[in-house]
Design a protein around this motif. Structure first.
Motif, short mmCIF file in Angstrom:
data_model
loop_
_atom_site.label_atom_id
_atom_site.label_comp_id
_atom_site.label_asym_id
_atom_site.label_seq_id
_atom_site.Cartn_x
_atom_site.Cartn_y
_atom_site.Cartn_z
N LYS A 204 0.84 -1.20 0.00
CA LYS A 204 0.00 0.00 0.00
C LYS A 204 0.88 1.26 0.00
N GLU A 205 1.85 1.29 0.90
CA GLU A 205 2.67 2.50 1.07
C GLU A 205 3.56 2.75 -0.14
N ARG A 206 3.98 1.71 -0.81
CA ARG A 206 4.85 1.89 -1.98
C ARG A 206 4.06 1.88 -3.28
N LYS A 207 2.76 1.76 -3.15
CA LYS A 207 1.86 1.70 -4.32
C LYS A 207 2.35 0.65 -5.31
N MET A 208 2.59 -0.51 -4.74
CA MET A 208 3.11 -1.61 -5.54
C MET A 208 2.14 -2.78 -5.42
N ASP A 209 1.84 -3.40 -6.53
CA ASP A 209 0.96 -4.56 -6.52
C ASP A 209 1.51 -5.64 -5.57
N LEU A 210 0.61 -6.23 -4.78
CA LEU A 210 1.06 -7.20 -3.77
C LEU A 210 1.81 -8.38 -4.40
N ASP A 211 1.31 -8.89 -5.50
CA ASP A 211 1.98 -10.03 -6.14
C ASP A 211 3.35 -9.64 -6.69
N ASP A 212 3.46 -8.41 -7.20
CA ASP A 212 4.76 -7.93 -7.66
C ASP A 212 5.74 -7.85 -6.49
#
Ligand code: ZN
Length: 225
Positions: A204-212
């Motif tokens: 969430k904090e890095r705005k990165m997809d969880l699977d990525d």
């Protein structure tokens, strides 16, 4: 290296834990930190002489025994945790001696090392160049600010962190800003932490997809060990 990157199987990796809590789960892969002498069920693990044990069980034959484990057991991924802790009641000279002997062994084995470091970063930074054959170095349980984090990463360290909503602002900033290819996530001995929740926070904090994020940490693990 035992961890296979497989898109059917993209586990959360708890990079450093003292207790297996998800041993039966395909979704969570835990790397157990074993202090020499502890008899724990062995999944993937690292092993060394923890600074909190302050020399207990530490001896030349036991150093040999750990080195032998590296030869014999492919589930043993790295040396540690070992390191320096200025807040514990254990003679600093003795701690350093024990740490240096472990660094020397890891250097000979050309394996990677998991470091416990409390208020001894200057010493750690000075020691690192003396052991050029150690494959990779990680400071686990890193909880300090982003400026020190940058210094450590410039010196080649990976960082393993356990951020949560109430972590210090410095750690949260480290979590948001550090290069993603130096990051590991862990629960250490904090049984109230859930590794899935830590991943969700970072995603969430890095705005990165969880699977990525999961795939990236697996890649980091493969590169590290
Ligand atoms: Zn630990």
């Amino acid at each position: 290296m035992v961890i296979e990157l497989n898109f059917e199987y993209t586990p959360f990796i708890d990079f450093h834990t003292h207790q297996l809590r998800h041993a039966e789960s395909d979704d969570i892969l835990e790397i157990l930190s074993i202090n020499f002498g502890e008899n724990k069920v062995k999944n993937l693990y690292t092993i060394g002489f923890h600074p909190w044990s302050c020399g207990e069980n530490f001896s030349e034959p036991n150093l040999d025994a750990v080195s032998q484990i590296f030869e014999d057991d492919e589930k043993c991924l790295g040396w540690g945790e070992c390191g320096l802790d200025k807040l514990i009641d254990c003679d600093a000279t003795n701690q350093l001696l024990i740490f240096e002997q472990q660094l020397d062994r890891a250097n000979r084995l050309e394996c990677s090392i998991v470091i416990h470091c409390v208020r001894a970063y200057d010493t750690l930074l000075k020691l690192k160049p003396n052991y050029p054959k150690i494959k990779n170095w990680v400071i686990h349980g890193y909880a300090r600010h982003e400026i020190l984090a940058k210094t450590l990463m410039n010196a080649g360290f990976y960082l393993s962190i356990a951020p949560h909503e109430k972590s210090s602002l410095g750690l949260l900033k480290t979590m948001r800003e550090m290069p993603i290819d130096r990051l590991f996530l862990e629960t250490d001995s904090a049984s109230w932490l859930d590794i899935r929740h830590i991943y969700e926070l970072v995603s969430k904090e890095r705005k990165m997809d969880l699977d990525d994020l999961k795939r990236q940490v697996i890649e980091n693990c493969k590169n590290f060990f």
